[in-house]
Design a protein around this motif. Sequence first.
Motif, short mmCIF file in Angstrom:
data_model
loop_
_atom_site.label_atom_id
_atom_site.label_comp_id
_atom_site.label_asym_id
_atom_site.label_seq_id
_atom_site.Cartn_x
_atom_site.Cartn_y
_atom_site.Cartn_z
N ARG A 67 -2.46 66.96 12.87
CA ARG A 67 -2.29 67.97 11.81
C ARG A 67 -2.79 67.40 10.51
NH1 ARG A 67 3.80 69.97 13.32
NH2 ARG A 67 3.26 70.75 15.38
N LEU A 68 -3.37 68.24 9.70
CA LEU A 68 -3.92 67.81 8.42
C LEU A 68 -2.90 68.06 7.32
CD1 LEU A 68 -6.47 66.62 7.21
CD2 LEU A 68 -7.31 68.93 6.84
N ARG A 69 -2.53 67.00 6.62
CA ARG A 69 -1.62 67.08 5.47
C ARG A 69 -2.42 66.63 4.25
NH1 ARG A 69 2.90 69.76 6.51
NH2 ARG A 69 4.08 68.97 8.25
N GLY A 70 -2.84 67.57 3.44
CA GLY A 70 -3.70 67.21 2.31
C GLY A 70 -5.06 66.76 2.84
N LEU A 71 -5.44 65.54 2.54
CA LEU A 71 -6.71 65.00 3.04
C LEU A 71 -6.54 64.12 4.26
CD1 LEU A 71 -8.38 64.01 -0.37
CD2 LEU A 71 -8.85 66.02 1.05
N ASP A 72 -5.30 63.83 4.64
CA ASP A 72 -5.06 62.86 5.70
C ASP A 72 -4.43 63.49 6.93
OD1 ASP A 72 -5.99 60.70 4.11
OD2 ASP A 72 -4.08 60.69 3.04
N PRO A 73 -4.81 62.98 8.10
CA PRO A 73 -4.23 63.51 9.34
C PRO A 73 -2.84 62.94 9.57
CG PRO A 73 -5.79 61.79 9.86
CD PRO A 73 -5.85 62.00 8.38
N GLU A 74 -2.06 63.70 10.33
CA GLU A 74 -0.72 63.28 10.73
C GLU A 74 -0.61 63.55 12.23
OE1 GLU A 74 3.14 65.59 9.78
OE2 GLU A 74 2.78 64.22 8.10
N PHE A 75 -0.01 62.63 12.95
CA PHE A 75 0.12 62.78 14.40
C PHE A 75 1.53 63.24 14.73
CE2 PHE A 75 -3.05 59.48 13.69
CZ PHE A 75 -4.12 60.03 14.36
N VAL A 76 1.60 64.25 15.60
CA VAL A 76 2.89 64.76 16.07
C VAL A 76 2.93 64.52 17.57
CG1 VAL A 76 4.38 66.78 16.28
CG2 VAL A 76 2.93 66.49 14.25
N VAL A 77 3.84 63.65 18.00
CA VAL A 77 3.96 63.28 19.40
C VAL A 77 5.12 64.04 20.02
CG1 VAL A 77 4.34 61.38 21.02
CG2 VAL A 77 3.04 60.99 18.91
N THR A 78 4.83 64.75 21.10
CA THR A 78 5.86 65.45 21.86
C THR A 78 5.92 64.78 23.23
OG1 THR A 78 5.26 67.50 20.73
CG2 THR A 78 6.63 67.69 22.72
N PRO A 79 6.95 63.94 23.47
CA PRO A 79 7.02 63.24 24.76
C PRO A 79 7.31 64.21 25.90
CG PRO A 79 8.98 62.80 23.46
CD PRO A 79 8.07 63.63 22.61
N PRO A 80 6.93 63.83 27.12
CA PRO A 80 7.27 64.68 28.26
C PRO A 80 8.78 64.73 28.41
CG PRO A 80 6.21 62.66 29.00
CD PRO A 80 6.20 62.65 27.51
N PRO A 81 9.31 65.83 28.93
CA PRO A 81 10.76 65.90 29.11
C PRO A 81 11.22 64.82 30.08
CG PRO A 81 9.69 67.76 30.17
CD PRO A 81 8.63 67.00 29.42
N ALA A 82 12.26 64.13 29.70
CA ALA A 82 12.80 63.06 30.55
C ALA A 82 13.68 63.68 31.62
CB ALA A 82 13.60 62.08 29.71
N SER A 83 13.37 63.36 32.85
CA SER A 83 14.22 63.84 33.92
C SER A 83 15.44 62.95 33.98
CB SER A 83 13.48 63.83 35.26
OG SER A 83 13.08 62.51 35.56
N GLU A 84 16.56 63.57 34.29
CA GLU A 84 17.79 62.79 34.35
C GLU A 84 17.73 61.89 35.58
OE1 GLU A 84 21.37 64.99 34.00
OE2 GLU A 84 20.52 66.32 32.49
N PRO A 85 17.98 60.60 35.40
CA PRO A 85 17.93 59.70 36.56
C PRO A 85 19.06 60.00 37.53
CG PRO A 85 18.77 58.54 34.64
CD PRO A 85 18.34 59.91 34.17
#
Length: 173
Positions: A67-85
């Motif tokens: 995502r672009l915030r002003g002039l600089d990019p920002e990374f948004v990490v969405t991890p995979p859903p963790a399955s319950e062990p």
Amino acid sequence: MDLTPYVDNLRQELAVAADAGGDDARALAERLTAPLESATRLTLLNALSAAMGEVTRELAPGSVDVRLRGLDPEFVVTPPPASEPFQETQEPVAAPAALAPPPADADDAMARINFRLPAHLKARAENAAAAEGLSVNAWLVRAVSTALDGGRHASPPGRGKDSGSRGFTGWVR
């Protein structure tokens, strides 16, 4: 992520290259670096976006967005859903419940299916079947029957107490 150091580094590299061309090349490089800054930032953003697309394909169903915030990019990490062990219980295994005879309308015809299990589940199914004195097939038949009949156990074919057959074990000469 601040792109300024990368843009400044490119500007310095261009100035070093222009020094080798003399005063005219140096003056031209200085005039070109300011207008090229936005094009350089856009090119870096495109490269980062493509890289994060590859990461997202490997991370699926998780994702990484740029995502672009002003002039600089920002990374948004969405991890995979963790399955319950799976939680192993430390309680002793109860004796198997008495097996109910198959329903009166049950057909003795057999059907074959291919069933693929992850190795760790196969080993656990084999251990559970051995603990109950059943073959893996008979244990799976009972497990499927129990799941489909709402908790009632059905006996494997030909093994019920009302099946009328008598089994013998041992050897003869």
